[in-house]
Design a protein around this motif. Structure first.
Motif, PDB file in Angstrom:
ATOM      1  N   THR A 141     -15.792 -76.014  18.137  1.00  0.00           N
ATOM      2  CA  THR A 141     -14.362 -75.927  17.146  1.00  0.00           C
ATOM      3  C   THR A 141     -13.747 -76.803  16.267  1.00  0.00           C
ATOM      4  N   THR A 142     -14.121 -78.185  16.517  1.00  0.00           N
ATOM      5  CA  THR A 142     -13.102 -78.892  14.669  1.00  0.00           C
ATOM      6  C   THR A 142     -13.959 -78.344  13.682  1.00  0.00           C
ATOM      7  N   ALA A 143     -15.519 -78.195  13.280  1.00  0.00           N
ATOM      8  CA  ALA A 143     -15.873 -77.771  12.235  1.00  0.00           C
ATOM      9  C   ALA A 143     -15.769 -76.450  11.980  1.00  0.00           C
ATOM     10  N   MET A 170     -21.022 -68.123  11.297  1.00  0.00           N
ATOM     11  CA  MET A 170     -21.754 -68.223  12.009  1.00  0.00           C
ATOM     12  C   MET A 170     -20.508 -69.518  13.362  1.00  0.00           C
ATOM     13  N   LEU A 171     -19.957 -69.910  13.100  1.00  0.00           N
ATOM     14  CA  LEU A 171     -19.164 -70.866  13.830  1.00  0.00           C
ATOM     15  C   LEU A 171     -18.499 -70.361  14.954  1.00  0.00           C
ATOM     16  N   THR A 172     -18.579 -68.730  14.719  1.00  0.00           N
ATOM     17  CA  THR A 172     -17.230 -68.267  15.496  1.00  0.00           C
ATOM     18  C   THR A 172     -18.411 -67.294  16.664  1.00  0.00           C
ATOM     19  N   VAL A 173     -19.823 -67.280  15.951  1.00  0.00           N
ATOM     20  CA  VAL A 173     -21.444 -66.943  17.175  1.00  0.00           C
ATOM     21  C   VAL A 173     -21.313 -68.010  17.861  1.00  0.00           C
ATOM     22  N   MET A 174     -21.102 -69.084  17.500  1.00  0.00           N
ATOM     23  CA  MET A 174     -21.832 -70.454  18.398  1.00  0.00           C
ATOM     24  C   MET A 174     -20.506 -70.026  19.170  1.00  0.00           C
ATOM     25  N   GLN A 175     -18.960 -69.925  19.197  1.00  0.00           N
ATOM     26  CA  GLN A 175     -17.798 -70.170  19.703  1.00  0.00           C
ATOM     27  C   GLN A 175     -18.122 -68.479  21.028  1.00  0.00           C
ATOM     28  N   ILE A 176     -18.607 -67.651  20.914  1.00  0.00           N
ATOM     29  CA  ILE A 176     -18.558 -66.500  21.856  1.00  0.00           C
ATOM     30  C   ILE A 176     -19.819 -67.262  22.837  1.00  0.00           C
ATOM     31  N   GLY A 177     -20.941 -68.067  22.550  1.00  0.00           N
ATOM     32  CA  GLY A 177     -22.277 -67.949  22.966  1.00  0.00           C
ATOM     33  C   GLY A 177     -21.450 -68.788  24.135  1.00  0.00           C
ATOM     34  N   ILE A 178     -20.994 -70.100  22.995  1.00  0.00           N
ATOM     35  CA  ILE A 178     -20.818 -71.449  24.468  1.00  0.00           C
ATOM     36  C   ILE A 178     -19.479 -70.238  25.402  1.00  0.00           C
ATOM     37  N   ALA A 179     -18.538 -69.648  25.377  1.00  0.00           N
ATOM     38  CA  ALA A 179     -18.031 -68.368  25.877  1.00  0.00           C
ATOM     39  C   ALA A 179     -18.683 -67.962  26.716  1.00  0.00           C
ATOM     40  N   PHE A 237     -18.895 -79.286  27.167  1.00  0.00           N
ATOM     41  CA  PHE A 237     -18.275 -79.784  26.594  1.00  0.00           C
ATOM     42  C   PHE A 237     -17.726 -80.670  25.060  1.00  0.00           C
ATOM     43  N   GLY A 238     -19.323 -81.646  24.843  1.00  0.00           N
ATOM     44  CA  GLY A 238     -19.290 -82.077  23.291  1.00  0.00           C
ATOM     45  C   GLY A 238     -19.234 -80.727  22.814  1.00  0.00           C
ATOM     46  N   ALA A 239     -20.891 -80.039  22.963  1.00  0.00           N
ATOM     47  CA  ALA A 239     -20.954 -79.117  22.115  1.00  0.00           C
ATOM     48  C   ALA A 239     -18.970 -78.175  21.513  1.00  0.00           C
ATOM     49  N   LYS A 243     -12.057 -73.637   8.558  1.00  0.00           N
ATOM     50  CA  LYS A 243     -10.709 -72.285   8.078  1.00  0.00           C
ATOM     51  C   LYS A 243      -9.914 -72.306   7.623  1.00  0.00           C
ATOM     52  N   ARG A 244      -9.635 -73.769   7.369  1.00  0.00           N
ATOM     53  CA  ARG A 244      -8.682 -74.574   6.614  1.00  0.00           C
ATOM     54  C   ARG A 244      -8.664 -75.320   5.061  1.00  0.00           C
ATOM     55  N   ARG A 245      -9.965 -75.099   4.696  1.00  0.00           N
ATOM     56  CA  ARG A 245     -10.353 -74.889   3.655  1.00  0.00           C
ATOM     57  C   ARG A 245     -10.596 -74.107   2.949  1.00  0.00           C
ATOM     58  N   LEU A 246     -10.655 -72.687   3.390  1.00  0.00           N
ATOM     59  CA  LEU A 246     -10.958 -71.471   3.351  1.00  0.00           C
ATOM     60  C   LEU A 246      -9.324 -70.674   2.727  1.00  0.00           C
ATOM     61  N   GLN A 247      -8.723 -70.748   4.104  1.00  0.00           N
ATOM     62  CA  GLN A 247      -6.795 -70.898   3.674  1.00  0.00           C
ATOM     63  C   GLN A 247      -6.431 -71.200   2.710  1.00  0.00           C
ATOM     64  N   LEU A 248      -6.921 -72.553   1.930  1.00  0.00           N
ATOM     65  CA  LEU A 248      -5.919 -73.409   1.480  1.00  0.00           C
ATOM     66  C   LEU A 248      -6.539 -72.834  -0.085  1.00  0.00           C
TER      67      LEU A 248
END
Length: 563
Positions: free
Chosen positions: A85-87, A36-45, A78-80, A92-97
């Motif tokens: 990106t932070t979330a 979902m966060l990846t889809v939101m990144q696409i939306g922002i792009a 900018f804020g969004a 992703k880091r949690r899933l990798q670990l």
């Protein structure tokens, strides 16, 4: 990038069960959140490209109100973008670990169990340096898998989103071919596909040597680390024989292998780097140059020109995923193959153990408190028979000297504890556990108390019991060091380590004891003193001994000669 179906199937079998593990609800929730966060990144792009078009249109129209509107919008974007990106990064880091933790525990449980870590060293295959495969290659394999998976999904969504935008902005261009005209719809999309296809084909061709070079470098790096660790663990022995010069030459040779592998990887990487660096520069200018004539002719606005350039870059970038990730994929595959090498070695070992084979020693527990060898034959890995037709019965309290070939004797002891299955015949084991005391006991790093009690917990023995055992083996000076932490395998002399092995034996009080040159660093009188001490404190224990001490024969009631 060429991958066989077998490679992907093996990787899925290795790492796939993570997604169906006991924490699957949390894991799948994290994966869904990441998507979902990846889809939101696409939306922002997409929003940014629209904002860019509106900004340049406002500049072209010299509209101050339009400029201030775009300034307000970019603050919101900018804020969004920061929040998403932070979330995304944290999830992703949690899933990798989590994935790395699961795979590490899974592989350690296969490797460090019932002597598999020792037995696998006798199985053919590429599974050397298991420490590096578990510590480093699992990290790379899991982190890179999620990074590559995310970037592939991201690029796929970018391709879907921006192809439509680029197609709309391209309009229709007429190609004049002398006698007839050909209308071309969405010409920028076709140019982006051709542009990315050429780069990807060239990148695939240049990147093939990089996979082999990366695998070779990881192997020699692991060999160098292993050599350094081995020297550290045997530093006293090296110092006593003044072997520093030899070790330095060995290190230089191992590092020379790294240099050669590094140069080979650098050459392969430089070819990729030339392509990617040139490609990145050209991708910025090419779309503007292609669309500039339409702007000059007044067919599109400045905002549409810049939006077309951005959409072209996004589309070409998405199509160029293979060339952009060539090096990362090569590193990931090399690590996965090294992990699979260890896993396949352990699987082959497991098959060898469970497979019924007449050329395997059969171990079985009996109700009788006896150790019995029946038609026992011990074979080396190359098929040569070490000893055959061993028929003997050892009763509790007996002291038996294993004479003859000490190498064969060590194989006999390993067979008793299940670490040497190669041979024929059977060994009937007593119900009580067998205590195997090798020439050098394992003393893990930590407190001296924990090292003495290993593998039991320190809480199982009282301090008075430990101190009494230390006094019995003439290590009274160590009573004050029980809570000191150190690398005892290197801090203590061989004699001290062997005496601590006797301390461990006295604390655990086994009834079946195998002594393999366990006190060879002691002089004759002290070795005999230790043997008598064990017999005195454990009068009902059966003791089987391999020793080079001639005086020890008088301690034993009988001997078994291995020729």
């Amino acid at each position: 990038m060429q991958f066989s179906n077998g490679f992907f199937i093996q990787f899925i079998r290795l790492a796939g069960p993570f997604w169906h593990s006991e924490n699957k609800s949390t894991i799948r929730s994290l994966a869904l959140a990441l998507l979902m966060l990846t889809v939101m990144q696409i939306g922002i792009a997409v929003v940014i490209t629209v904002w860019s078009a509106d900004l340049f249109n406002a500049l072209e129209q010299r509209s101050m109100s339009g400029l201030f509107t775009q300034i307000g919008l970019i603050v919101l974007i900018f804020g969004a973008n920061i929040a998403v990106t932070t979330a995304h990064f944290k999830v992703k880091r949690r899933l990798q670990l989590d994935w790395r933790s699961w795979l590490t525990q899974h592989l350690i449980s296969k490797w460090m169990t019932e002597g598999r870590h020792y037995l696998v060293t006798h199985i053919e295959g590429a599974h050397d340096n298991p420490d590096g495969r578990i510590a480093e290659d699992i990290r790379i394999a899991t982190e890179a898998a999620l990074d590559l998976g995310h970037s592939l999904i991201y690029c796929s969504l970018v391709l879907i989103s921006f192809t439509k935008i680029l197609w709309t902005l391209s309009g229709t261009v007429t190609l004049n071919l002398l006698f007839f005209d050909i209308p071309i719809h969405g010409h920028l999309v076709w140019l982006a596909i051709i542009y990315a296809a050429c780069a990807s084909t060239l990148g695939w061709w240049l990147g093939k040597p990089y996979t082999l070079a990366t695998d070779a470098r990881q192997t020699v790096e692991a060999n160098f680390r292993f050599g350094l660790v081995s020297a550290r663990e045997n530093s006293l022995a090296i110092a006593l024989v003044h072997g520093e010069t030899n070790e330095r030459h060995r290190f230089v040779g191992l590092f020379r292998d790294i240099v050669h592998a590094w140069q080979r990887q650098t050459l392969a990487w430089s070819h990729l780097f030339m392509l990617t660096s040139g490609y990145s520069v050209l991708s910025m200018a090419f779309p503007i140059l292609v669309s500039a004539p339409r702007y000059i002719l007044g067919s599109i606005t400045l905002g549409a020109l810049m939006q077309s350039a951005q959409a072209f870059q996004q589309t070409a970038g998405a199509l160029s995923w293979p060339v952009d990730n060539m090096a990362r994929v090569a590193e990931w595959r090399a690590s996965v193959e090294r992990i699979l090498g260890l896993v396949n070695g352990l699987d082959r070992l497991e098959q060898e153990i469970v497979r019924h084979d007449p050329h395997r020693i059969h171990l079985k527990k009996t109700e009788q408190n006896v150790l019995r060898f029946s038609d026992l034959c011990i074979i080396r890995l190359d098929g040569i028979v070490c000893v055959s037709s061993i028929n003997a019965e050892i009763m509790p309290g007996e002291h038996v000297l294993i004479a003859g070939n000490a190498f064969t004797g060590s194989k006999l002891f390993k067979a008793i504890v299940g670490l040497w299955p190669w041979g024929e015949g059977s060994i009937e084991l007593p119900n009580d556990p067998v205590f195997f005391m090798p020439p050098r006991p394992y003393l893990p790093t930590g407190t001296l108390r924990a090292a003495i009690c290993y593998p039991s917990t320190r809480a199982e023995y009282t301090e008075s019991a430990i101190e009494e055992a230390l006094e019995l083996v003439e290590l009274e000076d160590m009573k004050g060091q029980l809570d000191n932490e150190d690398n005892w395998a290197s801090a203590l002399s061989r004699e001290q380590q062997q005496r601590l092995g006797v301390v461990r034996l006295l604390l655990q009080r086994p009834q079946w004891i195998l002594l393999q040159e366990s006190m060879d660093s002691l002089d004759s009188s002290h070795e005999m003193k230790m043997l008598r001490l064990i017999a005195q404190k454990l009068p009902n224990a059966a003791i089987l001994t391999i020793t080079n001490e001639p005086m020890a024969e008088a301690f034993h009631q009988r001997r078994i000669v291995l020729m």
